[in-house]
Motif scaffolding. Structure first.
Motif, PDB file in Angstrom:
ATOM      1  N   ALA A   1      35.460  43.512  48.031  1.00 15.04           N
ATOM      2  CA  ALA A   1      34.759  42.228  47.939  1.00 15.04           C
ATOM      3  C   ALA A   1      34.302  41.952  46.506  1.00 15.04           C
ATOM      4  CB  ALA A   1      33.558  42.213  48.891  1.00 15.04           C
ATOM      5  N   GLU A   2      33.839  42.989  45.807  1.00 19.20           N
ATOM      6  CA  GLU A   2      33.417  42.823  44.411  1.00 19.20           C
ATOM      7  C   GLU A   2      34.604  42.415  43.539  1.00 19.20           C
ATOM      8  OE1 GLU A   2      31.632  46.454  43.191  1.00 19.20           O
ATOM      9  OE2 GLU A   2      29.939  46.309  44.582  1.00 19.20           O
ATOM     10  N   ALA A   3      35.759  43.026  43.788  1.00 19.87           N
ATOM     11  CA  ALA A   3      36.953  42.697  43.016  1.00 19.87           C
ATOM     12  C   ALA A   3      37.361  41.245  43.236  1.00 19.87           C
ATOM     13  CB  ALA A   3      38.101  43.639  43.389  1.00 19.87           C
ATOM     14  N   ARG A   4      37.267  40.775  44.471  1.00 23.78           N
ATOM     15  CA  ARG A   4      37.575  39.375  44.762  1.00 23.78           C
ATOM     16  C   ARG A   4      36.635  38.442  44.017  1.00 23.78           C
ATOM     17  NH1 ARG A   4      37.384  38.439  50.987  1.00 23.78           N
ATOM     18  NH2 ARG A   4      37.790  36.318  50.264  1.00 23.78           N
ATOM     19  N   THR A   5      35.358  38.800  44.007  1.00 20.83           N
ATOM     20  CA  THR A   5      34.371  37.977  43.286  1.00 20.83           C
ATOM     21  C   THR A   5      34.676  37.959  41.797  1.00 20.83           C
ATOM     22  OG1 THR A   5      32.667  38.477  44.944  1.00 20.83           O
ATOM     23  CG2 THR A   5      31.923  37.689  42.791  1.00 20.83           C
ATOM     24  N   ALA A   6      35.000  39.123  41.244  1.00 23.92           N
ATOM     25  CA  ALA A   6      35.296  39.214  39.816  1.00 23.92           C
ATOM     26  C   ALA A   6      36.530  38.388  39.455  1.00 23.92           C
ATOM     27  CB  ALA A   6      35.501  40.669  39.416  1.00 23.92           C
ATOM     28  N   LEU A   7      37.564  38.444  40.288  1.00 23.17           N
ATOM     29  CA  LEU A   7      38.769  37.664  40.017  1.00 23.17           C
ATOM     30  C   LEU A   7      38.492  36.169  40.096  1.00 23.17           C
ATOM     31  CD1 LEU A   7      41.554  39.684  41.870  1.00 23.17           C
ATOM     32  CD2 LEU A   7      41.336  39.317  39.410  1.00 23.17           C
ATOM     33  N   GLY A   8      37.638  35.789  41.032  1.00 22.08           N
ATOM     34  CA  GLY A   8      37.290  34.376  41.149  1.00 22.08           C
ATOM     35  C   GLY A   8      36.539  33.869  39.930  1.00 22.08           C
ATOM     36  N   ALA A   9      35.739  34.745  39.314  1.00 16.20           N
ATOM     37  CA  ALA A   9      34.952  34.353  38.140  1.00 16.20           C
ATOM     38  C   ALA A   9      35.718  34.506  36.837  1.00 16.20           C
ATOM     39  CB  ALA A   9      33.670  35.189  38.082  1.00 16.20           C
ATOM     40  N   LEU A  10      36.836  35.248  36.890  1.00 14.76           N
ATOM     41  CA  LEU A  10      37.549  35.590  35.662  1.00 14.76           C
ATOM     42  C   LEU A  10      38.009  34.365  34.881  1.00 14.76           C
ATOM     43  CD1 LEU A  10      38.771  37.832  33.890  1.00 14.76           C
ATOM     44  CD2 LEU A  10      40.811  37.751  35.343  1.00 14.76           C
ATOM     45  N   ARG A  11      38.516  33.376  35.593  1.00 12.80           N
ATOM     46  CA  ARG A  11      39.072  32.201  34.905  1.00 12.80           C
ATOM     47  C   ARG A  11      38.034  31.482  34.050  1.00 12.80           C
ATOM     48  NH1 ARG A  11      38.730  30.829  40.362  1.00 12.80           N
ATOM     49  NH2 ARG A  11      40.885  31.514  40.624  1.00 12.80           N
ATOM     50  N   GLU A  12      36.753  31.638  34.406  1.00 12.41           N
ATOM     51  CA  GLU A  12      35.694  30.967  33.653  1.00 12.41           C
ATOM     52  C   GLU A  12      35.314  31.703  32.364  1.00 12.41           C
ATOM     53  OE1 GLU A  12      34.740  28.063  34.551  1.00 12.41           O
ATOM     54  OE2 GLU A  12      35.820  28.066  36.470  1.00 12.41           O
ATOM     55  N   VAL A  13      35.727  32.968  32.253  1.00 11.94           N
ATOM     56  CA  VAL A  13      35.319  33.746  31.075  1.00 11.94           C
ATOM     57  C   VAL A  13      36.519  34.248  30.269  1.00 11.94           C
ATOM     58  CG1 VAL A  13      33.120  34.463  32.060  1.00 11.94           C
ATOM     59  CG2 VAL A  13      35.160  35.847  32.493  1.00 11.94           C
ATOM     60  N   LEU A  14      37.701  33.734  30.570  1.00 14.22           N
ATOM     61  CA  LEU A  14      38.893  34.183  29.847  1.00 14.22           C
ATOM     62  C   LEU A  14      38.816  33.879  28.352  1.00 14.22           C
ATOM     63  CD1 LEU A  14      41.773  33.300  32.345  1.00 14.22           C
ATOM     64  CD2 LEU A  14      41.042  35.580  31.616  1.00 14.22           C
ATOM     65  N   TRP A  15      38.018  32.877  27.991  1.00 15.03           N
ATOM     66  CA  TRP A  15      37.881  32.536  26.573  1.00 15.03           C
ATOM     67  C   TRP A  15      37.290  33.690  25.773  1.00 15.03           C
ATOM     68  CZ3 TRP A  15      32.974  32.783  24.590  1.00 15.03           C
ATOM     69  CH2 TRP A  15      31.919  32.764  25.517  1.00 15.03           C
ATOM     70  N   GLN A  16      36.611  34.628  26.454  1.00 10.71           N
ATOM     71  CA  GLN A  16      36.013  35.769  25.763  1.00 10.71           C
ATOM     72  C   GLN A  16      37.036  36.852  25.418  1.00 10.71           C
ATOM     73  OE1 GLN A  16      32.816  37.291  28.172  1.00 10.71           O
ATOM     74  NE2 GLN A  16      31.895  35.282  28.473  1.00 10.71           N
ATOM     75  N   VAL A  17      38.217  36.797  26.018  1.00 12.46           N
ATOM     76  CA  VAL A  17      39.233  37.829  25.802  1.00 12.46           C
ATOM     77  C   VAL A  17      39.990  37.518  24.519  1.00 12.46           C
ATOM     78  CG1 VAL A  17      41.232  39.000  26.780  1.00 12.46           C
ATOM     79  CG2 VAL A  17      39.460  38.089  28.297  1.00 12.46           C
ATOM     80  N   PRO A  18      40.102  38.469  23.602  1.00 11.18           N
ATOM     81  CA  PRO A  18      40.800  38.198  22.332  1.00 11.18           C
ATOM     82  C   PRO A  18      42.284  37.937  22.544  1.00 11.18           C
ATOM     83  CG  PRO A  18      40.254  40.534  22.520  1.00 11.18           C
ATOM     84  CD  PRO A  18      39.563  39.837  23.654  1.00 11.18           C
ATOM     85  N   SER A  19      42.867  37.199  21.617  1.00 10.04           N
ATOM     86  CA  SER A  19      44.299  36.914  21.654  1.00 10.04           C
ATOM     87  C   SER A  19      45.070  38.130  21.153  1.00 10.04           C
ATOM     88  CB  SER A  19      44.622  35.700  20.783  1.00 10.04           C
ATOM     89  OG  SER A  19      43.928  34.549  21.245  1.00 10.04           O
ATOM     90  N   GLY A  20      46.383  38.091  21.358  1.00  6.73           N
ATOM     91  CA  GLY A  20      47.232  39.160  20.852  1.00  6.73           C
ATOM     92  C   GLY A  20      47.444  40.255  21.874  1.00  6.73           C
ATOM     93  N   GLY A  21      48.237  41.246  21.451  1.00  5.57           N
ATOM     94  CA  GLY A  21      48.556  42.350  22.338  1.00  5.57           C
ATOM     95  C   GLY A  21      47.476  43.396  22.357  1.00  5.57           C
TER      96      GLY A  21
END
Length: 213
Positions: A33-53
């Motif tokens: 259930a926690e993983a489902r919640t995290a995946l649902g919220a992920l799209r809102e914080v993707l801007w925090q993930v750096p670009s590149g490999g």
């Protein structure tokens, strides 16, 4: 990513795996259930993930999400296998077949995939398929590819020389890991040529000569 207490994207899953054997069924469900919640919220914080490999970037995150998806497929197989062992996946008041039971309780499979889950769960009840089971549970082999490996192994088994089966199964798994189901099917003739019984090889040669004539 920021705000995760200093853990890298790869550290948290590894920590979870290390203690997985100590979790109860209730604790496992809570983490799902926690993983489902995290995946649902992920799209809102993707801007925090750096670009590149690299593991810290979007490519590393994609790999983690993909591995989670494969783990979900493996989990469906495990749950179905338990339901089959208990006799819950067929018959009963709803009179469902095993595939219908999967589609009813895992509605994402209505669009496809239930047959592969049933095939793999059934195959895992046979000791001979233990290497396939291990590859799926280790996250090396998707369930759909595993279904093809099992199918191809069943077709090849009567044609193989004594002692060749482990090598053939290893070859099928490796090819499926690298090239998916289609690559696994393409390996059939080569495996027969290398590991087939002598009479099978002779029959193939005779058929080839007849075709040329």
């Amino acid at each position: 990513m920021e705000g995760n207490g200093g853990c890298s994207p790869q550290e948290e899953p590894l920590a979870g795996i290390a203690s997985a054997s100590d979790l109860s069924a209730a604790e496992c469900r809570a983490k799902v259930a926690e993983a489902r919640t995290a995946l649902g919220a992920l799209r809102e914080v993707l801007w925090q993930v750096p670009s590149g490999g690299g593991p810290e970037g979007l490519s590393g995150l994609m790999g983690e999400v993909d591995a989670l998806g494969m783990a979900c497929d493996s989990g469906r197989v495990a749950v179905l296998r338990e339901a089959m062992n208990r006799g819950e996946s067929d018959g009963g008041s709803a009179a469902l077949t095993t595939a219908q039971w999967v589609r009813h309780h895992a509605p994402s499979t209505i669009a496809g995939g239930a047959a592969a889950i049933v095939s793999v769960a059934t195959a895992f009840g046979k000791r001979v398929n233990a290497p396939v089971k291990e590859a799926v549970e280790a996250g090396r082999l998707p369930v759909r590819s595993a279904a093809v490996v099992v199918s191809e192994a069943d077709k090849l088994r009567p044609l193989l020389a004594d002692g060749a089966e482990p090598h053939v199964l290893e070859g099928l798994i490796g090819m499926a890991e690298q090239h998916g189901p289609s690559g696994c099917r393409l390996l059939r003739d080569g495996l027969i040529a290398k590991y087939g019984r002598q009479d099978v090889l002779q029959d193939q040669q005779n058929m080839g000569k007849s075709f040329i004539r």
